[in-house]
Design a protein around this motif. Structure first.
Motif, short mmCIF file in Angstrom:
data_model
loop_
_atom_site.label_atom_id
_atom_site.label_comp_id
_atom_site.label_asym_id
_atom_site.label_seq_id
_atom_site.Cartn_x
_atom_site.Cartn_y
_atom_site.Cartn_z
N ASN A 71 84.22 -11.41 73.00
CA ASN A 71 83.65 -10.04 73.69
C ASN A 71 82.51 -9.78 72.62
O ASN A 71 82.36 -10.44 71.49
N ASN A 74 80.05 -6.70 70.65
CA ASN A 74 79.27 -5.68 70.55
C ASN A 74 79.44 -5.00 69.05
O ASN A 74 80.68 -5.04 68.41
N TYR A 82 83.31 2.81 79.95
CA TYR A 82 83.58 1.58 79.10
C TYR A 82 83.68 0.38 80.24
O TYR A 82 83.12 -0.73 79.99
N THR A 83 84.38 0.49 81.38
CA THR A 83 84.51 -0.52 82.13
C THR A 83 83.25 -0.93 82.86
O THR A 83 82.88 -2.07 83.16
N GLU A 108 81.18 -2.95 80.45
CA GLU A 108 81.76 -4.48 80.42
C GLU A 108 81.31 -5.25 81.55
O GLU A 108 80.77 -6.50 81.70
N ASN A 138 78.82 -8.39 81.90
CA ASN A 138 79.50 -9.55 82.63
C ASN A 138 78.35 -9.99 83.88
O ASN A 138 78.60 -11.49 84.10
N GLN A 158 79.46 -10.12 75.78
CA GLN A 158 80.47 -9.21 76.27
C GLN A 158 80.04 -7.96 75.58
O GLN A 158 79.78 -7.66 74.61
N PHE A 159 80.71 -6.86 76.40
CA PHE A 159 80.70 -5.42 75.62
C PHE A 159 82.03 -4.98 75.43
O PHE A 159 83.03 -5.43 76.16
N GLN A 160 82.24 -4.25 74.24
CA GLN A 160 83.58 -3.87 73.83
C GLN A 160 83.53 -2.37 73.49
O GLN A 160 82.55 -1.75 73.05
N SER A 161 84.80 -1.74 74.08
CA SER A 161 84.91 -0.28 73.65
C SER A 161 85.39 -0.28 72.55
O SER A 161 85.71 -1.18 71.67
N SER A 216 81.33 1.54 69.92
CA SER A 216 81.53 0.29 70.82
C SER A 216 80.51 -0.64 70.25
O SER A 216 79.43 -0.43 69.44
#
Length: 469
Positions: A2, A4, A142-143, A146, A150, A158-161, A415
């Motif tokens: 992921n 961030n 956050y979803t 992500e 993607n 990737q993005f992460q919370s 994040s």
């Protein structure tokens, strides 16, 4: 892996090149719907756990000896994952929009592909901007972020919370904190099982006889893969509770084994051993499951010190999902040195220069590296530069080609994004590994769950390639 890290205007902390789904039982966020009928019964009174003895085949961890066994309703024991992610603090709509705009700006400034990997980035961002402006709760936001990253389709960025950031940072520091039996696994969805990559020393799994290459088919009678989805979190549960696993070793029929779960706080172990040979040679073997654990380089140092002088060295990178550059460079320094290539971004290049750090004869020992389709990112670069420079021969399967280098940027809520910011150019061949993958010198095709260490065809081929038997 992921992506961030950093506050909005913060500078790059470190570079990273992927961490695949290989993790220590990272559970899904939702519990699957039970597929078996559950009959309500009275909860039994707590029962003292047995201590290990000649008449008791079940190993009881010291922290659980002599205390009542945890009891929970069957549905909880079988179907609810052990929580590992903290709740994300709520963020207001204006903060969501600010994060979104900063994320979009970061991608547009540094993403390694100026054409956004062939995607219509303007249309994509317009769609997600409308979603944010329409209003989202925190988890939905956050979803969506992500999903936005993607959309780039590089299978790397990737993005992460914030909660995922905290979990992953702990993993990086070698802090694996959960209740389980002590194994590293990888799902094999098509085979309806998960396979064991490594077993933690002195764990319930090790004492109970579980070994690398074993497969887990079911947990307390419930399949561990159902409807195309793996549920490895079913092995987890309350501390000091028992779990019965249906286990299959390569070439053997399934069998049931009982383990006692316990609280695990430890780093991810490597596997280091000397290979048995018939010609009396000393061939060292080191299994590297990841570069995303800062304790791994120290474990490799210790292994090389314990090996002493070797006639050959095999580094098993088949399940290495990548990690961070400092771990990669530290381990490379034990076996090679010099300029091995360069990282190339849209704006500049920077060299991969390795300083020699020999341990015994590690700089000159004949070297073979095992690779496969699960060798990713810095795992690929590690194997590729050693082959490209002529330092090592490779054995196994061609890798899939995923060598973009991720850089991390944090946002104001904690994040972060890991964004593909560079590609890699090997010094000698200048091959495009992103499209061609890393091609081994000797091809050996065998699934991890079909052999033991003693019957591993890739290890056997590597020993032969090193000139021994």
């Amino acid at each position: 892996m992921n992506a961030n890290r950093f506050l909005l205007l913060s500078f790059l902390l470190f570079t990273l090149s992927c961490n695949t789904v290989t993790q220590i039982f990272t559970p899904s966020n939702t519990a699957p719907v039970p597929t078996v009928a559950l009959v309500e019964t009275a909860t039994p009174a707590p029962e003292a756990l047995p201590t290990e003895s000649a008449t008791s085949p079940v190993y009881v961890p010291p922290s659980c000896q002599g205390i009542p066994m945890a009891t929970v309703p069957a549905a909880t024991a079988l179907f609810e994952p052990t929580p590992v992610l903290a709740d994300n603090p709520p963020i207001a709509a204006d903060v969501q929009l600010s994060i979104f705009e900063e994320l979009v700006d970061t991608v547009e400034r540094v993403y390694v592909y100026p054409d956004f990997n062939g995607k219509d980035w303007n249309a994509i961002t317009a769609d997600y901007r409308a979603k944010v402006q329409a209003g989202l709760d925190t988890e939905a936001f956050y979803t969506e972020m992500e999903a936005l990253i993607n959309e780039l389709g590089d299978e790397h960025s990737q993005f992460q919370s914030p909660s995922v950031v905290a979990l992953e940072d702990a993993e990086l520091m070698g802090v694996n904190d959960y209740v389980g039996i002590g194994i590293l696994i990888q799902p094999l969805i098509e085979k309806e099982r998960i396979t064991v990559l490594s077993v933690f020393p002195d764990s319930s799994a090790e004492h109970g006889g579980l070994k690398s290459h074993d497969s887990i088919l079911a947990v307390d009678g419930v399949p561990i893969v159902q409807d195309g989805e793996a549920f490895p979190h079913r092995v987890r549960g309350p501390e000091c509770s028992a779990v019965v696993l249906s286990v299959q070793s390569p070439g053997q029929p399934p069998r049931d084994l009982t383990f006692i779960r316990y609280h695990i706080v430890t780093s991810l172990p490597i596997d280091a051993r000397v290979v048995n040979t018939t010609d009396g040679s000393r061939i060292g073997y080191i299994f590297l499951p990841t570069f995303f654990d800062e304790t791994v380089s120290g474990q490799v140092t210790e292994a090389l010190e314990n090996f002493g002088t070797l006639d050959g060295l095999i580094v098993d990178n088949r399940m290495n999902g990548g990690g961070i550059s400092t771990v990669l460079e530290s381990i490379l320094g034990h076996v090679t040195s010099g300029r091995l290539g360069q990282f190339v971004s849209r704006a500049e290049t920077r060299p991969l220069d390795i300083t020699a750090d020999p341990i015994n004869n590690s700089q000159t020992v004949p070297l073979a590296v095992l690779v496969g389709e699960d060798t990713v990112s810095f795992g690929e670069i590690f194997a590729g530069v050693l082959q490209d420079s002529g330092r090592a021969k490779l054995v196994g399967q061609t890798t899939l080609g995923n060598v973009e280098i991720l850089h991390s940027y944090y946002f104001e809520d904690g994040s972060r994004i890991w964004i593909a910011e560079e590609t890699f150019d090997p010094a000698v061949s200048h091959a495009n590994w992103e499209t061609a993958g890393i091609v081994p010198d000797v091809e050996v095709i065998a699934d991890w769950d079909t052999f033991t260490f003693e019957t591993d065809p890739a290890v056997a081929a590597a020993v032969q390639l090193l000139g021994h038997k």
